[in-house]
Design an enzyme around this catalytic site. Structure first.
Site, PDB file in Angstrom:
ATOM      1  N   ARG A 214      24.277  46.062  48.574  1.00 52.02           N
ATOM      2  CA  ARG A 214      24.862  46.066  47.006  1.00 52.02           C
ATOM      3  C   ARG A 214      23.871  45.491  46.046  1.00 52.02           C
ATOM      4  O   ARG A 214      23.951  46.051  44.841  1.00 52.02           O
ATOM      5  CB  ARG A 214      25.964  45.204  47.111  1.00 52.02           C
ATOM      6  CG  ARG A 214      26.531  44.683  45.814  1.00 52.02           C
ATOM      7  CD  ARG A 214      27.330  45.916  45.266  1.00 52.02           C
ATOM      8  NE  ARG A 214      28.207  45.417  44.265  1.00 52.02           N
ATOM      9  CZ  ARG A 214      28.739  46.149  43.369  1.00 52.02           C
ATOM     10  NH1 ARG A 214      28.728  47.460  43.444  1.00 52.02           N
ATOM     11  NH2 ARG A 214      29.463  45.553  42.329  1.00 52.02           N
TER      12      ARG A 214
ATOM     13  N   THR B 249      41.084  33.800  43.396  1.00 50.32           N
ATOM     14  CA  THR B 249      42.510  33.458  43.349  1.00 50.32           C
ATOM     15  C   THR B 249      42.956  32.482  44.554  1.00 50.32           C
ATOM     16  O   THR B 249      42.493  32.916  45.673  1.00 50.32           O
ATOM     17  CB  THR B 249      43.400  34.582  43.424  1.00 50.32           C
ATOM     18  OG1 THR B 249      43.326  35.435  42.391  1.00 50.32           O
ATOM     19  CG2 THR B 249      44.975  34.291  43.508  1.00 50.32           C
TER      20      THR B 249
ATOM     21  N   CYS C 134      45.337  41.727  44.825  1.00 46.40           N
ATOM     22  CA  CYS C 134      46.006  40.688  44.227  1.00 46.40           C
ATOM     23  C   CYS C 134      47.843  40.727  44.375  1.00 46.40           C
ATOM     24  O   CYS C 134      48.173  39.779  45.136  1.00 46.40           O
ATOM     25  CB  CYS C 134      45.901  40.960  42.704  1.00 46.40           C
ATOM     26  SG  CYS C 134      44.359  40.398  42.061  1.00 46.40           S
TER      27      CYS C 134
END
Length: 422
Positions: free
Chosen positions: A37, A118, A258
């Site tokens: 990445r 989150t 999410c």
């Protein structure tokens, strides 16, 4: 603040856009443990498609690394790692814990660690801070500080970008809260909202998607009812939508990193403190069942047309969790694949947005290059990619055998152009 060096830990859909924006105005190092990445980003390629090669060039103060030592000199660390759920639908804080351990090894006096991932209310101070203290030997709110500013990135959305979405901020004391807020104000043109505490900011994030999940669950349940009454759900929603305050939610498969995940973080904490959350979990159960429902509906339609379900060729158009996005995380299209394979069907999946190697690695699915005309007993429009919208009904139906079923999950077609839809 402007002279402090920033390190962004995690260069996915959330971390990279943030690193790019800060990298336009101040020194930033983007860190990720995925070496390939990092190599791609150094070469100006973002596989998530959240940033362009030009945007990466414009971030003139941004560097990338997979070497933890190269971010040691930073004074502000922003953690944007995934927070998924495990197979038991329990919060998996492993990436967050590992990131905290790594940062604890290089943490210095005066440093600030800001979390964007989150979590449930209390996780930053109850899970992450003790790890930072143990690894660093430093004392929280004396030697180092923390903040929490929940990510609000919407993958694939080119209109609502990181800078144009209002940012909730918080800090571990009043001074740090102001410092964190001022930091984000440097790049967030939409403005910020300084929450009264880290827990408030954590709770605000986790209920945003819980609210959406429950609204979609309601519409999904209404769909089940209307289908039994032989009423078209979209027609009902269009009629109800003429009232100014009717919320424009639509039925469908609820996946992604999410909406299909965050409610489980909140219910986990609720159960921990002795409250059994009934409505939230009921909504999750209903939304998680929609893949099975669609497969059942398609099978019934096939049977009515005297199409043998066993050994049938099924084409599923779309695998990403949402339209115009390569993100596969927690896609519920996989439920369709599993259900049809359970019926002993031959399932082929076509998605021009998704990386073939990633789909194979994550789900064992070998994506096809393009559907074969005249091959399929059933065609399912599962994701509303622009490429699919560009196809005419005639072109889509050409994929099917003379006698086939066309099922539209995403309302891409007019009611009369499909054999069935949610």
């Amino acid at each position: 603040m402007n002279n402090k060096k920033i390190a962004i830990v995690g260069l996915g859909y959330v971390g990279l856009p943030l690193a790019v924006e800060f990298g336009k105005i101040r020194p930033v190092v983007g860190f990720d443990i995925n070496e390939s990445r990092v190599r791609d980003l150094v070469n100006g390629f973002d596989s998530t498609l959240e940033t362009t090669s030009q945007e990466l060039k414009d971030a003139i103060f941004l560097n990338f690394t997979s070497d933890l030592e190269r971010i040691r000199e930073s004074q502000i660390f922003i953690v944007t790692v995934p927070t998924p759920i495990d197979r038991h639908k329990k919060p998996d804080l492993t990436p967050l814990q590992n990131s905290s351990k790594a940062l604890g090894n290089i943490l210095k006096k005066g440093d600030i660690v800001i979390y964007e991932s989150t979590v449930y209310p209390g996780a930053t101070e109850e899970v992450c801070v003790p790890i930072l203290e143990k690894q660093s030997g430093l004392t929280f709110n004396k030697d180092f500080y923390c903040g929490y500013s929940p990510e609000r990135i919407n993958p694939g959305d080119k209109e609502h970008r990181v800078t144009s979405i209002k940012k909730v901020t918080s800090g571990s004391n009043t001074k740090i809260a102001c410092e964190v807020d001022d930091l984000y104000k440097e790049i967030i043109t939409a403005g910020t909202h300084k929450a009264s505490s880290i827990k408030v900011a954590e709770a605000a994030k986790v209920i945003e998607n819980t609210q959406r999940d429950l609204n979609i669950a309601l519409i999904n349940e209404l769909t089940l009812i209307f289908n039994k009454l032989h009423i078209d759900t979209e027609s009902v929603l269009e009629a109800a939508g003429t009232k100014w305050n009717f919320l424009p939610f639509r039925p469908g498969l609820v996946g992604g990193h999410c909406i299909g995940v965050d409610p489980y973080y909140l219910t986990h904490k609720a159960l921990e403190v002795g409250y059994n959350p009934e409505i939230i979990l009921a909504g999750r159960r209903l939304n998680d069942s929609m893949g099975s429902y669609v497969a059942e509906q398609v099978s019934k339609l096939m049977t009515r047309k005297r199409i043998n379900v066993v050994d049938a060729n099924i084409l599923i158009m779309g695998l990403a969790f949402k339209e115009n996005c390569p993100d596969l995380r927690n896609t519920r299209v996989i439920d369709l694949v599993k259900e049809f394979k359970g019926f002993n069907c031959h399932v082929e999946v076509y998605d021009p947005w998704v990386d073939k190697d990633e789909s194979n690695k994550e789900y064992g699915i070998n994506l096809i290059k393009y559907p074969v005309n005249g091959k399929y007993d059933a065609i399912i429009l599962a994701v509303a990619h622009d490429e699919f919208k560009a196809l005419s009904v005639k072109q889509i139906r050409a994929f099917g055998k003379k006698n086939h079923i066309l099922y539209d999950i995403k309302y891409l077609l007019d009611q009369q152009d499909s054999d069935g839809r949610l």
